[in-house]
Write a protein that holds these residues in place. Structure first.
Motif, PDB file in Angstrom:
ATOM      1  N   ILE A 312       0.852  -1.186   0.000  1.00  0.00           N
ATOM      2  CA  ILE A 312       0.000   0.000   0.000  1.00  0.00           C
ATOM      3  C   ILE A 312       0.884   1.231   0.000  1.00  0.00           C
ATOM      4  O   ILE A 312       1.617   1.463   0.953  1.00  0.00           O
ATOM      5  N   TRP A 351      -3.045   8.817   2.977  1.00  0.00           N
ATOM      6  CA  TRP A 351      -3.383   8.924   1.559  1.00  0.00           C
ATOM      7  C   TRP A 351      -2.113   9.131   0.739  1.00  0.00           C
ATOM      8  O   TRP A 351      -1.025   9.364   1.270  1.00  0.00           O
ATOM      9  N   THR A 360      -7.305   8.025 -14.593  1.00  0.00           N
ATOM     10  CA  THR A 360      -8.005   6.953 -13.904  1.00  0.00           C
ATOM     11  C   THR A 360      -8.529   5.925 -14.896  1.00  0.00           C
ATOM     12  O   THR A 360      -8.450   6.110 -16.127  1.00  0.00           O
ATOM     13  N   THR A 372      -4.649   9.918  -4.792  1.00  0.00           N
ATOM     14  CA  THR A 372      -4.819   8.770  -5.682  1.00  0.00           C
ATOM     15  C   THR A 372      -5.192   7.502  -4.913  1.00  0.00           C
ATOM     16  O   THR A 372      -5.763   6.580  -5.493  1.00  0.00           O
ATOM     17  N   VAL A 373      -4.847   7.438  -3.634  1.00  0.00           N
ATOM     18  CA  VAL A 373      -5.207   6.307  -2.778  1.00  0.00           C
ATOM     19  C   VAL A 373      -5.596   6.862  -1.417  1.00  0.00           C
ATOM     20  O   VAL A 373      -4.949   7.773  -0.894  1.00  0.00           O
ATOM     21  N   ASN A 375      -6.612   5.522   2.584  1.00  0.00           N
ATOM     22  CA  ASN A 375      -6.622   4.397   3.518  1.00  0.00           C
ATOM     23  C   ASN A 375      -7.289   4.840   4.813  1.00  0.00           C
ATOM     24  O   ASN A 375      -6.883   5.826   5.420  1.00  0.00           O
ATOM     25  N   GLN A 412      -9.605   0.553   1.972  1.00  0.00           N
ATOM     26  CA  GLN A 412      -8.721   1.231   1.033  1.00  0.00           C
ATOM     27  C   GLN A 412      -9.451   1.502  -0.277  1.00  0.00           C
ATOM     28  O   GLN A 412     -10.050   0.607  -0.870  1.00  0.00           O
ATOM     29  N   ASP A 414      -8.731   2.867  -4.046  1.00  0.00           N
ATOM     30  CA  ASP A 414      -7.786   3.220  -5.101  1.00  0.00           C
ATOM     31  C   ASP A 414      -8.531   4.091  -6.104  1.00  0.00           C
ATOM     32  O   ASP A 414      -9.379   3.603  -6.868  1.00  0.00           O
ATOM     33  N   THR A 419     -10.989   0.885  -7.415  1.00  0.00           N
ATOM     34  CA  THR A 419     -11.259  -0.350  -6.696  1.00  0.00           C
ATOM     35  C   THR A 419     -11.342  -0.061  -5.205  1.00  0.00           C
ATOM     36  O   THR A 419     -10.814   0.939  -4.710  1.00  0.00           O
ATOM     37  N   PHE A 479       4.550   4.778  -6.154  1.00  0.00           N
ATOM     38  CA  PHE A 479       4.051   3.415  -6.034  1.00  0.00           C
ATOM     39  C   PHE A 479       5.225   2.452  -6.143  1.00  0.00           C
ATOM     40  O   PHE A 479       5.913   2.418  -7.155  1.00  0.00           O
TER      41      PHE A 479
END
Length: 506
Positions: A312, A351, A360, A372-373, A375, A412, A414, A419, A479
């Protein structure tokens, strides 16, 4: 819900989440005031155990039992409770099973008091063993890994004033740590990497303590803690190329020696503001005391490292941690008994921010700086502590047990792949403790030990290391791929031994 009766297998990979492994950085002596956040059951030793204690074998029971040697370092206003000054030395060490490291520490501490003033201080040198080196490990210069230990320095002090007529005390304290290494950090990166750690921790505390004539006490403590570490990681997976087949042929020059990828730099920063309230009073029959605590921490994480074994990614984040505890103790006569129960609800959001425009899965563009992410963590942790001790004129003994229950849920999102993932994890850590004491006319000697089980040490196979690790990481990459090889959490036990020699000053 995924249970972890033994810490191994791929559930660890999924549970490896977007938070600092809090128990690697939280001082054990301030556990009630600095609430640790732990998302991975990594076995970590008592690296920050540098202060003296009267009750090292009671399993950490502290809500309704006073510890005059230790209390002033936790809440400086409680230093006014010391009945006599002392000088103390407490050499100790801990060892993690399976050649997974350990530490040797030599702390020296002292405390004194006058009619209205009081104060104390401590200093400690520590040699931290990072554990068994990896077969392919190299240091940052490309030579065989030679640095297997780190040296840390700890300095602490507190002082205050007390009003003899009202029982009110005011104290201020500070703790400083110059850190060349933290236990367990190396395990969170790709095996074979050379990790160079540098950083520091500063902890400042202001407290009030009130002792009433009926035997009750109350305390208020404000805490500010700043933790900063820099990790330089050399991903050095390369091998020497053999000599040319025909070295005589002038058209064939020597093969160039592969160069290691440049080290990348990761920063680990957490700033904590905290408030702690405590109350204790006699209840029922003589010798019984009931107490309660309420603690709140606000933690900001300006930068969280991109650990290689995590799947993650993350950048900044915020956490809100609380604990609510009750304690019951009996301290009459030569026997002491106590039990604490503490509930710790924690909320944490971390995040990832885009470093470049990202498209996206539906074709929308996420601009630079947007998330972009995301949590979202929810913790429901419990701590149960109990202990019993007996102190005669010349000898004493203590036995205790602490059980920590970790239980959290991760959600989480994404925002690039569009997702959603939800994961529940829980595990228990058990820590029995023991201590033996001997008193002489001008000397006190104490031996204390503990055994922590229920956690482990992570690892990853070398057979299928991701290409990113083999070819070099871009230091600006947000990432990072998790290792493709099987991850495991080998069970490990942490055994701690400590010998304390105290000379009273009268």
């Amino acid at each position: 819900m995924s249970r972890l009766p033994s810490p191994s297998g791929r559930p660890f990979l999924i549970a490896a989440t977007a938070l600092v492994v809090g128990l690697l950085t939280a001082p054990r002596t301030g556990a009630a005031q600095l609430i640790p956040i732990k998302t991975v059951p990594v076995a970590a030793g008592n690296q920050f155990m540098i202060f003296p204690s009267d009750n090292p074998g009671l399993g950490g029971v502290s809500i309704a039992i006073h510890d005059r040697s230790l209390d002033g370092f936790v809440n400086p206003a409680k230093g006014g409770r010391i009945t006599e000054g002392f000088v103390s030395g407490s050499p100790g060490f801990y060892d993690i099973s399976g050649d997974n490291g350990g530490a040797r520490t030599l702390p020296v501490s002292a405390a004194a008091r006058g009619k209205v003033w009081f104060g104390g201080g401590a200093a400690a040198f520590q040699e931290l063993d990072v554990g068994r080196p990896d077969d392919f490990g190299f240091d940052l210069d490309g030579s065989p890994l030679s640095r297997s230990s780190a040296t840390n320095l700890y300095l602490s002090g507190y002082g205050g004033l007390r009003a003899t007529d009202s029982g009110l005390s005011l104290g201020v304290g500070a703790h400083w740590a110059d850190l060349d290494g933290l236990d367990g950090v190396k395990l969170l990166y790709t095996p074979g990497a050379a990790i160079d750690q540098t950083g520091h921790m500063l902890d400042v505390r202001v407290g009030l303590f009130q002792a009433w004539q009926d035997g009750g006490t109350g305390e208020v403590l404000l805490v500010h803690n700043r933790f900063e570490m820099t990790h330089r990681i050399a991903q050095q997976f390369w091998w020497a190329v053999p000599e040319p087949v025909d070295p005589v042929d002038p058209r064939i020059g020597p093969f160039p020696r592969p160069r290691p990828p440049p080290p990348r730099v990761e920063r680990d920063e957490t700033n904590t503001w905290g408030v702690h309230l405590g109350y204790e009073r006699p209840v029922g029959a003589a010798g019984w005391h009931l107490g309660g605590i309420l603690t709140g921490n606000w933690k900001s994480h300006p930068k969280i490292p991109n650990y290689d074994i995590m799947n993650i990614p993350r950048d900044p984040g915020n956490s809100w941690a609380y604990n609510l505890g009750l304690g019951l103790a009996h301290t009459g006569g030569p026997t002491t008994f106590g039990v604490d129960i503490v509930y710790e609800p924690i909320w944490s959001d971390t995040w990832v921010e885009a470093e470049a425009p990202v498209t996206t899965a539906r074709g929308r563009t996420i601009p630079v700086g947007d998330r972009t992410v995301e949590n979202d963590f929810r913790f429901h942790n419990w701590v149960l502590r109990t202990g019993v001790g007996r102190q005669e004129d010349r000898w004493g003994a203590q036995l205790g047990l602490q059980v920590r229950s970790y239980d959290y849920e991760l959600e989480q999102m994404d925002l690039v792949a569009l997702t959603f993932r939800q994961q529940d994890e829980s595990w228990l850590e058990w820590t029995p403790t023991w201590a033996l004491m001997a008193r002489f006319d001008d000397l006190r000697v104490q031996y204390a030990g503990s055994l922590n089980s229920g956690a482990g040490r992570p690892g990853a196979g070398f057979a299928d290391v991701p290409r990113a690790a083999a070819e070099g990481f871009d230091s600006g990459t947000t990432f990072l791929a998790a290792p493709r090889g099987p991850l495991s959490l080998q069970e490990a036990k942490v055994v701690t031994h400590r010998l304390t020699v105290t000379i009273p000053l009268g």
